[in-house]
Write a protein that holds these residues in place. Sequence first.
Motif, short mmCIF file in Angstrom:
data_model
loop_
_atom_site.label_atom_id
_atom_site.label_comp_id
_atom_site.label_asym_id
_atom_site.label_seq_id
_atom_site.Cartn_x
_atom_site.Cartn_y
_atom_site.Cartn_z
N ALA A 169 -26.46 88.94 -3.89
CA ALA A 169 -26.17 90.37 -4.11
C ALA A 169 -24.89 90.53 -4.92
CB ALA A 169 -26.03 91.07 -2.77
N THR A 170 -23.88 89.71 -4.60
CA THR A 170 -22.61 89.81 -5.33
C THR A 170 -22.83 89.44 -6.80
OG1 THR A 170 -21.42 89.18 -3.36
CG2 THR A 170 -20.22 88.99 -5.41
N ARG A 171 -23.55 88.34 -6.99
CA ARG A 171 -23.81 87.89 -8.37
C ARG A 171 -24.54 88.98 -9.15
NH1 ARG A 171 -23.18 83.00 -10.38
NH2 ARG A 171 -22.72 81.93 -8.44
N TYR A 172 -25.53 89.59 -8.49
CA TYR A 172 -26.29 90.63 -9.17
C TYR A 172 -25.38 91.81 -9.52
CZ TYR A 172 -29.55 94.31 -10.22
OH TYR A 172 -30.17 95.34 -10.86
N GLN A 173 -24.56 92.21 -8.53
CA GLN A 173 -23.69 93.37 -8.75
C GLN A 173 -22.66 93.11 -9.86
OE1 GLN A 173 -21.15 94.64 -5.48
NE2 GLN A 173 -21.39 96.75 -6.11
N VAL A 174 -22.10 91.92 -9.85
CA VAL A 174 -21.07 91.62 -10.87
C VAL A 174 -21.71 91.54 -12.26
CG1 VAL A 174 -19.36 89.94 -11.62
CG2 VAL A 174 -19.56 90.48 -9.21
N ASP A 175 -22.87 90.91 -12.34
CA ASP A 175 -23.55 90.86 -13.64
C ASP A 175 -23.90 92.26 -14.13
OD1 ASP A 175 -23.37 88.17 -13.92
OD2 ASP A 175 -25.39 87.73 -13.15
N HIS A 176 -24.24 93.10 -13.16
CA HIS A 176 -24.58 94.48 -13.50
C HIS A 176 -23.36 95.21 -14.06
CE1 HIS A 176 -27.12 98.02 -13.18
NE2 HIS A 176 -26.06 98.68 -12.72
N ILE A 177 -22.22 95.04 -13.38
CA ILE A 177 -20.98 95.68 -13.83
C ILE A 177 -20.62 95.18 -15.22
CG2 ILE A 177 -18.46 95.68 -13.44
CD1 ILE A 177 -19.19 95.64 -10.38
N ARG A 178 -20.79 93.89 -15.42
CA ARG A 178 -20.43 93.27 -16.68
C ARG A 178 -21.37 93.68 -17.82
NH1 ARG A 178 -17.25 89.11 -16.64
NH2 ARG A 178 -17.67 88.44 -14.54
#
Length: 363
Positions: free
Chosen positions: A287-296
């Motif tokens: 979930a963190t990886r997905y969220q950070v990639d999304h932000i990026r």
Amino acid sequence: MKALHARYPFLAAAREAVETAGVDLADLVASDEAVVERGLERVEWAITDGTVGEPHRRTRVELLSYPVARVLVSLVDQHVLLRRYARAEAATAYERFSEELDDRAAFQSTRTERLDLRDLLAEFDLAGSVHGSPEDDGGYRVDVGAYLEHAAGQWGDEWRLVNRSLADGQVPVDETELLLLVRQAVERRVKDGLPFAVPDEIATELEAETERISETLADLDLTRDIDTVVPDLFPPCMRHLLDKVQKGEHLEHHSRFAIAAFLTSIGMTTDEIVDIFQVNPGFGEEATRYQVDHIRGESSPTEYSAPACATMQSYGDCVNKDDICEDVINESHPLNYYEHRLDEADEDELVDWREDGDAEDEE
Ligand code: SF4
């Protein structure tokens, strides 16, 4: 007014030339559009490009635009601007003197007056501290005191004294390094005395320009050149959120977004953010990886930036506000806070979390 002074307006001789010419700043800003425009350009380029742009073709305009730019920086009075402006003046000067000194013969034939390395060193009281290398290899040796003074603001381990050889109290440097030390001296000279109090008459005349600079700053992507991770210097709000993450406490979506976007903004990669979050027992890596990639912007069409103070406040994420929040950054943006702390910090405090080991060490 000499071309040399226009190229290097921070020189003591350039300042004297302006004083001798009896220029009245209030008259100047009220009557000389070209000077005001070039002064504004210096500051805007400093914010957006890190240089002060191309020189004006008229020596007088170019030279006088420097004091006008200093007035504008003082009027806007934001730490981030002061720092960027001084850096940009120094970067432009460095580019110019490197080129001149590199191509001595060409400059000798095309310009009546050029900058000499000895004069440049003397300008910053370095002439007595810099010596030709005894090996006659084109390098120099700098007295350790002067070296430490000017290497302090340089970024990179290669500048640390422990990583240099030291001979008889002198540090060997090559010509490029010597000029980088001078660049640091220029930056200090430019910063010196800024911001200063500007008479109302001048402030009123420059209202439109001041507003324009403030707008350019507000639009600025403050994230571009931070790339340093020192959690102890984070703003209180982000420090609080990071503590919660690391203690395994639950974070609302907006809070999780705020800390992840902030960490992205200061140059952390997705893997590094996953690492810093990983001490959280309730941590979901995917979930963190997905969220950070999304932000990026890697898994979405938009690149999100860290929320400003107003947004943080509206979500209740502005916690433990301190004097810097109130008096220095005027509750504008957590990234302004962090940039200010980095700028004020001693070199020793600036141990990047990524070089230091793991997140637990920061606790
Ligand atoms: S004022 Fe801004 S930087 Fe300071 S704690 Fe609040 S949100 Fe963070």
